[in-house]
Design a protein around this motif. Structure first.
Motif, short mmCIF file in Angstrom:
data_model
loop_
_atom_site.label_atom_id
_atom_site.label_comp_id
_atom_site.label_asym_id
_atom_site.label_seq_id
_atom_site.Cartn_x
_atom_site.Cartn_y
_atom_site.Cartn_z
N ILE A 42 0.76 -1.03 0.06
CA ILE A 42 0.06 -0.12 0.19
C ILE A 42 0.70 1.50 -0.10
O ILE A 42 0.26 2.03 -0.65
N GLY A 43 1.74 1.11 0.58
CA GLY A 43 3.02 2.30 0.58
C GLY A 43 3.57 2.67 -0.63
O GLY A 43 3.35 3.89 -1.41
N PHE A 44 3.69 1.57 -1.27
CA PHE A 44 4.23 2.36 -2.70
C PHE A 44 3.33 2.20 -3.70
O PHE A 44 3.93 3.14 -4.60
N TYR A 45 2.25 1.69 -3.52
CA TYR A 45 1.13 1.81 -4.39
C TYR A 45 0.81 3.94 -4.58
O TYR A 45 0.39 4.30 -4.97
N ASN A 46 1.10 4.41 -2.78
CA ASN A 46 0.79 5.81 -2.14
C ASN A 46 1.17 6.29 -3.58
O ASN A 46 1.49 7.79 -3.28
N ILE A 47 2.95 5.81 -2.82
CA ILE A 47 4.19 7.15 -3.26
C ILE A 47 4.39 7.03 -4.81
O ILE A 47 3.70 7.81 -5.90
N ARG A 127 0.28 14.31 0.99
CA ARG A 127 1.73 15.89 0.06
C ARG A 127 -0.21 16.37 -0.26
O ARG A 127 -0.39 17.48 -1.00
N GLN A 128 -0.66 15.56 -0.46
CA GLN A 128 -2.34 15.63 -1.52
C GLN A 128 -3.30 15.12 -0.79
O GLN A 128 -4.13 16.69 -1.61
N HIS A 129 -3.76 15.05 0.57
CA HIS A 129 -4.62 15.56 1.48
C HIS A 129 -4.26 15.78 2.84
O HIS A 129 -4.05 14.90 3.79
N PRO A 130 -3.61 17.16 3.12
CA PRO A 130 -3.15 17.53 4.41
C PRO A 130 -3.40 17.25 5.85
O PRO A 130 -3.66 17.54 6.33
N ASP A 131 -4.87 17.27 5.11
CA ASP A 131 -5.98 17.51 5.79
C ASP A 131 -6.32 16.03 7.04
O ASP A 131 -7.11 16.14 8.01
N SER A 132 -5.48 14.79 6.38
CA SER A 132 -5.97 14.00 6.68
C SER A 132 -5.09 13.68 7.65
O SER A 132 -5.01 12.42 7.82
N ALA A 133 -3.97 14.24 8.66
CA ALA A 133 -2.98 13.94 8.89
C ALA A 133 -3.56 13.13 10.29
O ALA A 133 -2.82 12.18 10.55
N SER A 134 -4.29 13.05 11.57
CA SER A 134 -4.48 12.27 12.59
C SER A 134 -5.70 10.90 11.68
O SER A 134 -5.39 10.07 13.02
N ASP A 135 -5.72 10.22 10.77
CA ASP A 135 -5.87 8.83 10.53
C ASP A 135 -5.08 9.01 9.58
O ASP A 135 -5.69 8.26 8.29
N ALA A 136 -4.47 9.08 9.09
CA ALA A 136 -3.18 8.84 7.59
C ALA A 136 -3.55 7.61 7.04
O ALA A 136 -3.62 7.22 5.92
N PHE A 137 -3.20 6.49 8.04
CA PHE A 137 -2.60 5.61 8.48
C PHE A 137 -4.03 4.73 6.91
O PHE A 137 -3.90 3.90 6.38
N PHE A 138 -5.27 4.76 8.15
CA PHE A 138 -6.77 4.04 7.29
C PHE A 138 -6.84 5.39 6.08
O PHE A 138 -7.38 4.42 4.78
N PRO A 142 -6.50 1.95 0.05
CA PRO A 142 -6.91 2.48 -1.12
C PRO A 142 -8.91 1.43 -0.43
O PRO A 142 -8.97 0.54 -0.03
N GLY A 143 -10.03 2.13 -0.75
CA GLY A 143 -11.34 1.14 -1.02
C GLY A 143 -11.63 0.19 -0.20
O GLY A 143 -12.16 -0.41 0.17
N PRO A 144 -10.93 -0.43 -1.55
CA PRO A 144 -11.21 -2.21 -1.80
C PRO A 144 -10.29 -3.32 -0.48
O PRO A 144 -11.14 -3.89 -0.28
N MET A 145 -9.08 -1.98 0.01
CA MET A 145 -8.75 -3.17 1.00
C MET A 145 -9.00 -2.45 1.66
O MET A 145 -7.78 -2.91 2.99
N TYR A 146 -10.16 -2.03 2.63
CA TYR A 146 -10.21 -1.02 3.54
C TYR A 146 -10.42 -2.05 4.80
O TYR A 146 -9.66 -2.56 5.99
#
Length: 546
Positions: A42-47, A127-138, A142-146
């Motif tokens: 998932i980290g590689f996908y986000n990069i 970097r694209q969603h700075p407002d999500s810092a409090s719950d960045a992991f989940f 990606p949606g299907p993998m949640y």
């Protein structure tokens, strides 16, 4: 509701510890491997999806710029940064369960790459969603993998606790071997890996402590502060002890030691000062637990050493022992008695207390002392060390049974001890015959040329002595076998009560009369630890004034 669910999971985790580290590990290993593969993937996908330039964050120069820009706030934030490395401290405790090579391979090939990809991927997402810092992991999943990731993450958090539980068992086991911890029952759960143990009392104590912390703190903020202090203290103390090993054992070059202290020591002290900043926000908890455990260990070890020195000062002299055995009022009854003592050499005072009240002794007496050595394992052929209590007519022996801190006590302990005793009698007789032969040859060489008749007489006397020694040896071995097979073994356990002497000060009275006796009454006695059968056990009580 979250706290309640967490408590249920914790109770379940501690309940399965009785099955052993290996079985629990085999169950958890595939889940943990899946966890690292998923967070790395998932980290590689986000990069790739959000920002590949985030890989520049690996450059250490950004650390320096971060401190220059934020100053005190950057130092305070280290208490949160250190939580990214939590779990690393479990490697030190788990060396007793896994080889060093296995930890090196797993860390370099899977753990470290997966963590770097995971944290870098989250940074790319932020970097694209700075407002999500409090719950960045989940939110970065990606949606299907949640939901699959949600389930695996819960299981992974449970497994992370398993490493610390196993490490705690290992550390307590070694402390027990060194006389630094009260007696507890140690269950060895693996026949192939002796370091894998389960300690019921410690398991339930940990369970109650974890449930209490979870129900008391309720949120991960305070628990994180407490865990951060525990992690950094473990790493700092480990590094300090490693410096002692480098100086005293490895004899490392002094310049390399200084380089290690300056680099690693500086970084760890920076982290330690940062986490202590949050002492009042939950960080006091691990220090409070540590203070409690250190107090228990100090009380036990202090009185344990006092008892040992008391027995050394009051042990029975050889002359007094001979007087006891040759007393006309003393009866010798058939059988073999094992008298347990802390003394390796010498007879404890409790033995005289026993014979003064019960004027009867078994035909064979073995004074057994079980000792834990500061080594990993003691070879089986070196584990039992016998010596005879003179004179030979007493038919008494001393036996020191030596274990390493990773050794497992034999299931057939009595049978093994009897076998080693018979081997000792044979070896002792063989040494006496060898000594007799050497002495006879030396005498013969000086008289061979001029006194042939005397030479023959000496040879006959020597052979007669050898036959006599062999006859005595066979009789003693036969007597041991008869006592073992027909009569059986009686275990005599010293039940020592300790009280402070009349001239003791207030602190010593509190230490001995209250603190130590409180621990002793609420913990296992020696017969439970040694697993001695109750039908063949006899307790002998005596009070020591320390």
């Amino acid at each position: 509701m979250i706290a309640g669910i967490s408590i249920v999971i914790l109770v379940f985790l501690f309940m399965i510890q009785r099955f052993g580290t290996s079985k629990v590990g085999y169950t958890f290993a595939p889940i943990l491997s899946l966890w690292f593969i998923l967070i790395g993937g998932i980290g590689f996908y986000n990069i790739i999806k959000h920002d590949t330039t985030v890989l520049k964050a690996i450059n250490p120069i950004y650390i320096v710029e971060y401190f220059i820009r934020n100053k005190k706030d950057a130092w305070v934030s280290l208490g949160g940064v250190v939580l990214c490395t939590t779990g690393g401290e479990a490697l030190f405790a788990d060396v007793g369960h896994f080889s060093v090579r296995s930890i090196q391979v797993s860390m370099c090939s899977m753990v470290y790459p997966a963590l770097i990809l995971a944290y870098t991927g989250q940074s790319a997402y932020l970097r694209q969603h700075p407002d999500s810092a409090s719950d960045a992991f989940f939110k970065s999943v990606p949606g299907p993998m949640y939901w699959p990731m949600f389930v695996v993450s819960i299981l992974a958090s449970v497994i992370a606790s398993q490493a610390m539980i196993s490490g705690t068992f290992s550390v307590v086991h070694q402390s027990l071997s060194l006389g630094c911890f009260p007696r507890v029952k140690v269950v060895h759960t693996s026949a192939n890996h002796e370091g894998q143990v389960y300690i019921p009392e410690i398991n339930y104590f940990l369970m109650l402590a974890c449930v209490g912390v979870t129900s008391g703190f309720k949120t991960t903020v305070k628990i994180g502060n407490a865990y951060g202090i525990a992690v950094v203290f473990v790493m700092t103390l480990t590094s300090a002890l490693l410096v002692l090993i480098m100086i005293m054992i490895w004899k490392t070059n002094i310049f390399l030691i200084i380089l290690y202290v300056v680099t690693i020591g500086f970084v760890e002290l920076m982290y330690l000062s940062s986490v202590l900043y949050k002492f009042t926000l939950g960080g006091y908890l691990p220090l409070a637990f540590s203070a409690f455990l250190m107090t228990v260990m100090y009380v036990w070890n202090n009185v344990y050493r006092r008892k040992y020195h008391y027995e050394l000062d009051h042990m029975i002299s050889p002359a007094r022992l001979t007087e006891i055995f040759t007393n006309k009022n003393m009866s010798r009854i058939p059988g073999l008695a094992m008298f347990y003592s802390e003394l390796v050499q010498g007879i404890p005072p409790i033995f005289e207390h026993y014979v003064s009240n019960v004027p009867a002794l078994h035909s064979i007496i073995v004074f057994v002392s079980m000792k834990s050595l500061h080594v990993n394992k003691v070879p089986a052929e070196e584990r039992y060390f016998f010596r005879r209590v003179e004179p030979r007519t007493l038919f008494a022996f001393q036996c020191a049974v030596r274990y390493g801190y990773n050794d497992v006590r034999e299931v057939a302990f009595e049978e093994t001890l009897i076998t080693r005793l018979k081997e000792f009698i044979q070896e002792e007789t063989w040494m006496q015959i060898q000594t007799l032969s050497i002495g006879g040859n030396m005498t013969e060489s000086g008289r061979e040329s001029d006194r042939e008749i005397e030479h023959n007489e000496i040879s006959k006397a020597k052979r007669a002595k050898e036959e006599k020694l062999r006859e005595i040896m066979e009789q003693e071995i036969e007597q041991v076998e008869k006592a073992w097979e027909e009569v059986g073994i009686v275990h005599l356990i010293g039940q020592n009560e300790v009280i402070a002497s009349k001239e003791s000060n207030v602190m010593k009275r509190i230490l001995v009369d209250y603190a130590y006796n409180l621990l002793r009454r609420n913990l296992r006695q020696s017969e439970a630890v040694f697993d001695i059968p109750h039908k063949r056990m006899l307790k002998v009580g005596m009070t020591y004034q320390l």
